[in-house]
Design a protein around this motif. Structure first.
Motif, PDB file in Angstrom:
ATOM      1  N   LEU A  35      25.805  38.877  32.658  1.00  0.00           N
ATOM      2  CA  LEU A  35      26.823  39.876  32.988  1.00  0.00           C
ATOM      3  C   LEU A  35      27.001  40.025  34.496  1.00  0.00           C
ATOM      4  N   PHE A  73      33.851  44.980  28.584  1.00  0.00           N
ATOM      5  CA  PHE A  73      33.491  43.726  29.240  1.00  0.00           C
ATOM      6  C   PHE A  73      34.636  42.736  29.086  1.00  0.00           C
ATOM      7  N   LEU A  81      30.052  37.171  31.000  1.00  0.00           N
ATOM      8  CA  LEU A  81      30.823  38.395  30.847  1.00  0.00           C
ATOM      9  C   LEU A  81      30.928  39.076  32.204  1.00  0.00           C
ATOM     10  N   GLU A  82      31.955  39.895  32.382  1.00  0.00           N
ATOM     11  CA  GLU A  82      32.039  40.722  33.583  1.00  0.00           C
ATOM     12  C   GLU A  82      32.495  42.113  33.180  1.00  0.00           C
ATOM     13  N   GLU A 133      34.287  43.949  23.982  1.00  0.00           N
ATOM     14  CA  GLU A 133      34.461  42.677  24.687  1.00  0.00           C
ATOM     15  C   GLU A 133      35.941  42.312  24.607  1.00  0.00           C
TER      16      GLU A 133
END
Length: 389
Positions: A35, A73, A81-82, A133
């Motif tokens: 992440l 995310f 993921l960010e 997500e």
């Protein structure tokens, strides 16, 4: 844009491999490196800037079983993921679990995570988060991001522009101008309002260099691998200010220095004379607007409107009007001294009080005081004409 709700990710999972950069003031990675906590379009971490009240509130919420809200995310790939929304909350949790700040226990004693009872630690670490997500194109993700309002702290315009034009230029710009550890912040703060975390200095640098067209400037330079032009122009303005005005006054903060630089930087100034002039104006009780002093001096001490010199009060105006009118009626001439020496039909006109205004006999700029002995009443036409000369 596609979204999937995840309910099995715990705080322990998020904090695995958590990295926080003290120098830049941002959370970098979590979730075992999977992440990215603060992608370039995200704002800096600001929850610690109010004395830590917001980040402490996040931890206290967890201990009381209060929900800390949805987190979003952006799914880049299967293993990447960010954080799209929730960066401040995640960074707060990560900072606490890695002992970056303390909370107060029920006895008012400061307590770091490392010193907490095991049951309290487990309560925090085992908390499951509600995470969506999201998958979409860059434009979809950034358009969605623009609508985010995190924990009652709305994004400022520059934070939105950083999101829209994220890339190497924004990365370098934030490293220079949004880094609260930058040794130049104190100097810049004398002339620029705001904080590094909320992009005040980056925004001002862009505003000055772009002559007010930040959006277009960022679009043109988005892929640049350096910010040399931006830094050079910004430093030119700062250096010019400090060389002309050797004394730093609180009223200098927030002035339109970019415009003033463009308008006056090609003129030569004697810093000693400028300093003496500023001090004299600061000591003048008739000046209402001290912020205008600096442009007044730069412009050759001509435009007194910048200073909002105190006007005569109603009592003085009415007293002078009565005296002036009585003398004029006795002589059979106008109660406006300028009309008397004119060549029109107003040479003997007695104007009403509402048709006249007060004027300095000896101009304020030539040392005339805003006092009864230096006051005369002129008809509005002549007063305006005199003021325009």
């Amino acid at each position: 844009m596609k979204t999937i709700l995840k309910i099995d990710i715990s705080i322990k999972d998020i904090c695995e491999g958590f990295v926080y950069n003290e120098l830049e003031g941002k959370g970098l990675f979590g979730l075992s490196g999977k992440l990215t906590i603060q992608p370039e379009y995200q704002r800096n971490y600001i929850y610690a800037s109010d004395g830590g009240k917001k980040e402490v509130a996040v931890i206290e919420s967890l201990l009381k079983n209060y929900p800390i809200g949805l987190i979003y995310f952006n799914k880049i790939s299967e293993n990447n993921l960010e954080v799209l929304d929730g960066q401040q909350r995640i960074t707060s949790v990560g900072r606490f679990v890695t002992n970056k700040f303390a909370i107060k226990d029920e006895n008012g004693m400061e307590q770091y995570f490392g010193g907490m009872a095991k049951d309290k630690k487990d309560k925090i670490l085992e908390t499951k988060l509600l995470i969506y997500e999201c998958e979409g194109t860059e434009s979809q993700i950034k358009e969605w991001f623009k609508t985010i309002n995190i924990a009652g702290v709305p994004l400022v315009p520059q934070e939105l522009l950083n999101a829209i034009y994220s890339g190497p230029f924004v990365t370098l710009g934030k490293e220079e101008f949004s880094n609260s550890q930058n040794a130049n912040i104190q100097k810049w703060s004398a002339y620029i309002k705001g904080s590094a975390n909320r992009q005040a200095f980056f925004e001002r640098a862009l505003d000055w260099a772009s002559k007010g067209d930040i959006d277009n400037y960022m679009s043109i330079h988005r892929s640049d691998k350096n910010i040399n032009e931006l830094k050079k122009y910004f430093n030119s303005v700062i250096d010019w200010i400090s060389s002309v005005f050797t004394d730093v006054e609180s009223e200098m903060c927030g002035l339109e220095w970019g415009r003033l630089y463009e308008q006056y930087h090609k003129k030569a100034y004697d810093p000693k004379k400028v300093s003496a002039g500023v001090r004299k104006l600061y000591g003048d009780p008739y000046i209402k607007n001290r912020k205008g002093i600096f442009e007044y001096v730069l412009g050759g001490s001509v435009d007194t409107k910048l200073l909002e010199v105190r006007v005569f009060d109603e009592a003085i105006k009415k007293s002078i009007y009565s005296t002036q009118t009585a003398k004029a009626e006795a002589k059979g001439e106008s109660n406006c001294p300028f009309c008397v020496i004119g060549h029109d039909t107003n040479k003997s006109k007695i104007w009403k009080f509402s048709e006249m205004d007060a004027d300095h006999v000896t101009a304020w700029s030539k040392g005339g005081a805003t006092a009864a002995k230096n006051c005369q009443m002129l008809c509005i036409t002549h007063n305006r004409a005199k003021g325009n000369r």
